[in-house]
Enzyme design. Structure first.
Site, short mmCIF file in Angstrom:
data_model
loop_
_atom_site.label_atom_id
_atom_site.label_comp_id
_atom_site.label_asym_id
_atom_site.label_seq_id
_atom_site.Cartn_x
_atom_site.Cartn_y
_atom_site.Cartn_z
N CYS B 113 -43.46 -5.53 8.95
CA CYS B 113 -42.41 -6.61 8.18
C CYS B 113 -41.84 -6.57 9.38
O CYS B 113 -41.73 -5.31 10.17
CB CYS B 113 -41.45 -5.23 7.31
N CYS B 116 -37.83 -5.97 9.59
CA CYS B 116 -36.88 -4.47 9.23
C CYS B 116 -38.02 -3.23 8.53
O CYS B 116 -39.23 -3.25 9.36
CB CYS B 116 -36.80 -4.34 8.05
N SER B 117 -38.79 -3.35 7.72
CA SER B 117 -39.62 -2.40 7.14
C SER B 117 -40.01 -2.35 5.82
O SER B 117 -40.53 -1.47 4.22
CB SER B 117 -39.45 -1.20 7.52
N CYS B 118 -40.01 -3.46 5.00
CA CYS B 118 -40.33 -4.19 3.68
C CYS B 118 -41.28 -2.97 3.50
O CYS B 118 -42.46 -3.57 4.11
CB CYS B 118 -40.23 -5.76 3.65
#
Lengths: 86, 213
Positions: B113, B116-118
């Site tokens: 991702c 962000c950090s999905c």
């Protein structure tokens, strides 16, 4: 596969179209149907709905001569108001 | 005294973290206390939610992958609509929209991702720290083969690396290839071969010889 180009736009705010695909051409992998527009959702505005589309790009298209392996691919979810048919 | 800063084990003492709260930590506490005071949530409910989140682990995803290896109908359903297929196995994955991408002889998939950090937390638990690092997020879309190499995974030049940038509403899980010589292995044993990293795409499942390693 349908070919699409990602708009080369740089508006301010909460945008979920990564910079590295703007202006680039890819193929539609699948259409996921309508989702709330995060650009409005993020500010608690009543969101419009846009189809979310998975677009497949080649490394060659994204990075040109800097590509690590030109025929490798990246798939990205893009909201349809960022896409135009080529 | 050169050893003053070392613990008896020979390692440096970790610095205490009794620093003042940051703006956002203060904000979180304020919002949480307001929600409790106004009766929207109880402290017990919040604790239960934290416990539920902590209880999720890659073992859930591993069961899904193992099932897809032994049950072609389930695999077809998983590739069509991974969220519904996981719910049908009894996993409470909340409102998550999930896509399963299948490794084949010609394609190796990897998830990142960049924005962000999905991460599919509801199926795999909390993400590893490196998944959230700027380095992993920026390099995986530019030089995935090099990144995979640093994880110990060399992808042959004739196999396409396909990166999935999880930028919006979907979450992803990789269905790795079934390891060789596992035809007679039952589903529960197969699940033990499925690693977290193989479901992110930075690794492969264990080999049969590593089953009890």
């Amino acid at each position: 596969m349908i070919k699409v180009r990602v708009h080369d736009r740089w508006p301010p705010g909460h945008i979920r179209t990564p910079a590295y695909i703007r202006g680039k051409v890819g193929c539609v992998e699948r259409n996921l149907g309508p989702f709330n527009n995060p650009e409005q959702n993020a500010y608690r505005l009543d969101p419009d709905q846009h189809d979310l589309v998975r677009v497949r790009f080649t490394m060659d298209e994204l990075w040109g001569t800097d590509a690590e392996h030109p025929t490798d691919t990246i798939e990205v979810e893009v909201y349809s108001h960022w896409l135009e048919k080529v | 005294m050169p050893h003053d800063h070392l613990s008896p084990s020979g390692h440096p003492y970790r610095a205490d973290d009794d620093t003042p709260l940051t703006y956002w930590q203060t904000m979180e506490i304020a919002v949480r206390e307001l929600l409790i005071e106004k009766g929207h949530l109880s402290a017990v409910e919040i604790q239960h939610q934290i416990d539920a989140m902590d209880a999720r682990s890659p073992a859930n995803g591993a069961k899904v992958v193992a099932k897809s290896w032994v049950d072609p109908e389930f695999k077809a359903a998983l590739l069509k609509d991974a969220g519904s297929a996981c719910r049908s196995l009894g996993f409470d994955i909340g409102p998550m929209h999930l896509i399963a991408v299948e490794n084949t002889d010609d394609i190796h998939n990897v998830i990142v991702c960049t924005l962000c950090s999905c991460y599919p937390r509801n199926l795999l638990g909390l993400p590893p720290d490196w998944y959230k690092s700027r380095e992993y997020r920026s390099r995986t879309v530019k030089e995935p083969r090099k990144v995979l190499g640093e994880f110990g995974l060399e992808v042959a030049p004739n196999i396409e690396v396909r990166v999935h940038d999880s930028t919006a509403d979907m979450r992803y899980i990789v269905l790795p290839n079934r390891p060789p010589d596992t035809e007679s292995l039952p589903e529960e044993e197969l699940a033990k071969l499925v690693t977290r990293d193989s479901m992110i795409g930075v690794g492969l499942p264990k080999h049969l010889s590593e089953l009890n390693a």
